[in-house]
Scaffold this motif. Structure first.
Motif, PDB file in Angstrom:
ATOM      1  N   ALA A  42       0.836  -1.200   0.000  1.00  0.00           N
ATOM      2  CA  ALA A  42       0.000   0.000   0.000  1.00  0.00           C
ATOM      3  C   ALA A  42       0.873   1.253   0.000  1.00  0.00           C
ATOM      4  N   ALA A  72     -12.506  -7.166  -9.307  1.00  0.00           N
ATOM      5  CA  ALA A  72     -12.041  -7.804  -8.076  1.00  0.00           C
ATOM      6  C   ALA A  72     -12.801  -9.113  -7.886  1.00  0.00           C
ATOM      7  N   GLN A 129     -16.763  -9.599  -7.659  1.00  0.00           N
ATOM      8  CA  GLN A 129     -17.400  -8.333  -8.022  1.00  0.00           C
ATOM      9  C   GLN A 129     -17.501  -8.199  -9.534  1.00  0.00           C
ATOM     10  N   SER A 140     -13.121   6.822  -7.588  1.00  0.00           N
ATOM     11  CA  SER A 140     -12.267   6.105  -6.635  1.00  0.00           C
ATOM     12  C   SER A 140     -10.782   6.196  -6.962  1.00  0.00           C
ATOM     13  N   LYS A 173      -3.935   1.334  -2.960  1.00  0.00           N
ATOM     14  CA  LYS A 173      -4.623   0.878  -1.750  1.00  0.00           C
ATOM     15  C   LYS A 173      -4.997  -0.592  -1.905  1.00  0.00           C
ATOM     16  N   PRO A 174      -5.166  -1.298  -0.805  1.00  0.00           N
ATOM     17  CA  PRO A 174      -5.580  -2.707  -0.915  1.00  0.00           C
ATOM     18  C   PRO A 174      -6.858  -2.877  -1.732  1.00  0.00           C
ATOM     19  N   GLU A 175      -7.746  -1.916  -1.686  1.00  0.00           N
ATOM     20  CA  GLU A 175      -8.999  -2.033  -2.446  1.00  0.00           C
ATOM     21  C   GLU A 175      -8.794  -1.853  -3.955  1.00  0.00           C
ATOM     22  N   ASP A 176      -7.583  -1.518  -4.373  1.00  0.00           N
ATOM     23  CA  ASP A 176      -7.276  -1.462  -5.800  1.00  0.00           C
ATOM     24  C   ASP A 176      -6.919  -2.842  -6.350  1.00  0.00           C
ATOM     25  N   THR A 177      -6.816  -3.818  -5.473  1.00  0.00           N
ATOM     26  CA  THR A 177      -6.496  -5.176  -5.907  1.00  0.00           C
ATOM     27  C   THR A 177      -7.574  -5.714  -6.836  1.00  0.00           C
ATOM     28  N   ALA A 178      -7.150  -6.154  -8.010  1.00  0.00           N
ATOM     29  CA  ALA A 178      -8.095  -6.627  -9.024  1.00  0.00           C
ATOM     30  C   ALA A 178      -7.314  -7.093 -10.248  1.00  0.00           C
ATOM     31  N   THR A 238      -2.030  -6.675  -7.268  1.00  0.00           N
ATOM     32  CA  THR A 238      -2.290  -7.025  -5.874  1.00  0.00           C
ATOM     33  C   THR A 238      -1.605  -6.012  -4.969  1.00  0.00           C
ATOM     34  N   SER A 249      -1.551  -4.661   2.472  1.00  0.00           N
ATOM     35  CA  SER A 249      -1.566  -3.606   3.497  1.00  0.00           C
ATOM     36  C   SER A 249      -0.384  -3.723   4.443  1.00  0.00           C
TER      37      SER A 249
END
Length: 116
Positions: free
Chosen positions: A14, A40, A43, A63, A87-92, A113, A116
């Motif tokens: 991150a 992701a 999703q 985002s 950010k970890p939420e960008d993992t996809a 990937t 964090s």
């Protein structure tokens, strides 16, 4: 027949950065836009950024605005996605997309990937 080849994915902590590339080959004349989407696990695929091939005008998902930058090289028929402050939420899985007169073409995807 248009083909897209993506590269540049990987693993990063991150706050780090990655740069994705997508090179198009084939009959790419009359390209309208190129862009990036991501999906992701569990999703649906979502929009990340696009660039108008003629004007260079860009559009970003809320985002990623301010952290990601999309750019193009017309001569190489390549689009880039510079990703900063990841950010970890960008993992996809990130997919390149080309929209032209014959329709829409997708790349095979590249994994990003962020830990964090």
């Amino acid at each position: 027949q248009v083909q897209l080849v993506e590269s540049g994915g990987g693993s990063v902590q991150a706050g780090g950065s990655l740069r994705l590339s997508c090179a198009a080959s084939g009959r790419t004349f009359s390209t309208y836009t190129m862009g990036w989407f991501r999906q992701a696990p569990g999703q649906e695929r979502e929009f990340v950024a696009t660039i108008n091939w003629n004007t260079g005008r860009t559009n970003y998902a809320t985002s990623v605005k301010g952290r990601f930058t999309i750019s193009r090289d017309n001569a190489k028929i390549t689009v880039y996605l510079q990703m900063n402050s990841l950010k970890p939420e960008d993992t996809a899985v990130y997919y390149c997309n080309l929209y032209y007169t014959q329709g829409v073409v997708w790349g095979q995807g590249t994994q990003v990937t962020v830990s964090s």
